[in-house]
Enzyme design. Sequence first.
Site, PDB file in Angstrom:
ATOM      1  N   GLU A 172       0.829  -1.291  -0.080  1.00 17.26           N
ATOM      2  CA  GLU A 172       0.040  -0.260  -0.224  1.00 17.26           C
ATOM      3  C   GLU A 172       0.999   1.336   0.052  1.00 17.26           C
ATOM      4  O   GLU A 172       2.006   1.251   0.178  1.00 17.26           O
ATOM      5  CB  GLU A 172      -0.965   0.204   1.244  1.00 17.26           C
ATOM      6  CG  GLU A 172      -0.068   0.074   2.577  1.00 17.26           C
ATOM      7  CD  GLU A 172      -0.928  -0.102   3.864  1.00 17.26           C
ATOM      8  OE1 GLU A 172      -2.096   0.262   3.730  1.00 17.26           O
ATOM      9  OE2 GLU A 172      -0.441  -0.444   4.832  1.00 17.26           O
ATOM     10  N   ASN A 222       0.903   4.950   2.035  1.00 14.32           N
ATOM     11  CA  ASN A 222       0.359   5.748   2.998  1.00 14.32           C
ATOM     12  C   ASN A 222       0.608   7.486   2.301  1.00 14.32           C
ATOM     13  O   ASN A 222       1.909   7.864   2.440  1.00 14.32           O
ATOM     14  CB  ASN A 222       1.032   5.493   4.197  1.00 14.32           C
ATOM     15  CG  ASN A 222       0.456   4.285   4.793  1.00 14.32           C
ATOM     16  OD1 ASN A 222      -0.734   3.975   4.802  1.00 14.32           O
ATOM     17  ND2 ASN A 222       1.309   3.347   5.190  1.00 14.32           N
ATOM     18  N   ARG A 263       0.865  10.272   3.531  1.00 15.84           N
ATOM     19  CA  ARG A 263       0.762  10.968   4.846  1.00 15.84           C
ATOM     20  C   ARG A 263       2.285  10.870   5.469  1.00 15.84           C
ATOM     21  O   ARG A 263       3.159  10.065   4.948  1.00 15.84           O
ATOM     22  CB  ARG A 263      -0.238  10.767   5.771  1.00 15.84           C
ATOM     23  CG  ARG A 263      -0.239   9.276   5.946  1.00 15.84           C
ATOM     24  CD  ARG A 263      -1.182   8.917   7.207  1.00 15.84           C
ATOM     25  NE  ARG A 263      -1.271   7.618   7.590  1.00 15.84           N
ATOM     26  CZ  ARG A 263      -0.758   6.767   7.906  1.00 15.84           C
ATOM     27  NH1 ARG A 263       0.335   7.151   8.536  1.00 15.84           N
ATOM     28  NH2 ARG A 263      -1.015   5.330   7.966  1.00 15.84           N
TER      29      ARG A 263
END
Length: 668
Positions: free
Chosen positions: A292, A294, A296
């Site tokens: 994945e 992220n 942020r």
Amino acid sequence: MFKKILIANRGEIACRVAATARRLGVRSVAVYSDADAHSRHVRACDEAVHVGGNSPRESYLQWQRIIAAAQATGAQAIHPGYGFLSENEDFAQACADAGLVFIGPPVSAIAAMGSKSAAKALMEKAGVPLVPGYHGDDNDPAFLAARAAEIGYPVLIKASAGGGGKGMRRVDRAADFESALASCQREAQASFGNAHVLVERYVLRPRHIEIQVFGDSHGNVIHLGERDCSVQRRHQKVLEESPAPGLSVARRAELGAAAVAAARAVGYVGAGTVEFVAEELDDGDIRAYFMEMNTRLQVEHPVTEAVTGLDLVEWQLRVASGEALPLAQAEVQMHGHAIEARICAENPDANFLPATGSLQVARWPEHVSFTRSPSLARVDSGFGEGDVVSPHYDSMIAKLIVWGADRAQALARLDAALRDTHLMGLHTNVAFLRRVVGSRAFATADLDTALIEREHEALFQAPPLAAEVAAAGVAAQVLAAEALMEDADPWSRRDGWRLFGTAERPLDLELNGQPLPAALQRQHAGGLALRVGSQVWPLGLQSLGADRFDISLGADRHSLAVYARGENIAVFAGSGSALVSVVDPLAHAGDGAAEGGRLAAPMPGKVVSFLVAAGASVQRGQAVAVMEAMKMEHTLHAPRDGVVAELRYAVGDLVAEGDELLRLAPQA
């Protein structure tokens, strides 16, 4: 550069962002809930605005109120931190619509990578290897169960919109799939407002390796190396380090290039992390699959800051204000090794149940606030002594980060820093972290996400602090409290001094819930002794200042930190720690024996479901109820065989620690 920003978060990350803002001359605005009215992050900022009630849904997820707060205070931009609204594309778009800069990636990048399913589809088209699984839109339970059977057990159910281990379950057999799916979806809905999940093959002995990427609005994208985050419990990280041990130069370059390509594919701007699950091959090499992205800043960003010497929050602010990245890829230099330990309010010996309460003592090792240091630790925390850890938010109290010239030195410094971390008032994982750091597997970098399970015997059955050392700490505190280390005439003393014989003062103590018979003896000829059970040790002690003692027990010497709070005395030594209770026999007179048929809440939280009905027969150890606390679900089990006589709460009720959830009657 901005003149004022609003920080749409709480705790240590809000304090962290505020510290960099202050260093750059940027004013900061905090937001806070009812529960956080007196929290450290509120004091760390220049201004603060109240945004709602205790729970995140009532406060930190109320983005309309947060945007209104930014507008009212004249903030030009909003930093979302991590968690909460940090990967919410609607919030990012609302910021833009309100004329505010969202300190994060473009809405299109959040949309592309915010869904694990959509991100995997995008990476599949780009030729990035994926873990075999189903990443589509159909979330019908029967359909997902069929896909799990095709993939082959064990499988991993994972919230599509989430992170941080929430909404994630490993399932080993088909019979458990339905209940695990329902639990994942509830947790995902509660944490992220989205119950959608994906199902994929569970990689045996997986390592979690992630690449820190950064992009700007001028088309530049680089990476800042990798982090290994393999040591986890409940799919949540415990220890993180950079660089990843055992990663070859070629594999490191390959993963870095793949991460940069992934970021470029979505026009990424700002700080992000591309995560890979890796497995070791028979030839010792590593094969990695995209997991994945992220969109942020990550909790573990300080280890990257430690090895690069860069302030990633400063980079975020500069990029968001329109500046180009400060460095090109070839200019990024990494030095040494860094490790981060997450210090949490939880009880590792009770399956990591979260804990709440007041931090009666919070003493940290000598530390710095940010910069890399050859000898000092770094502590990022949103709590101070006297603060309350509430059940409404994450259980993390602080992050402890160390740097060393190599991994061995970093390990030694982390152990020393954990040894000097003294927390009292609620359960924490500090002693557990010391055992993990000192374990064979972690010390030799034999890493995978099941390390804690593999090393269970060493991590959960470690010998406690010796009873005589714990008792000696209590004796030192008693003597200090009575000022017996100072000279006094014999007629004014309160220690039972007598002209002839030995004076003995009993110490009625409990250690780990068990009686600890002890006594402090003062010899007629002078000197002290400590009796524990039938054994007596000559006792010598010297005060080293507030709460610190140098103690000798016979030929053994110990440097102790001792803190007394009410009936409890915490003793910290180099070899471990202990919580000793001073027993007042009169205080609990008349207390009845605990009822064996009660099922009490082990922590404050919300009743999610009862798995049995009144009148049902249950067996000891059977799952009977599910609670939610600190954004995680916890399954509770029957304390003994019996019949459910009464359910004392309803689904959705909030309960306090110790509240009786259900009562069992003996079977007929």
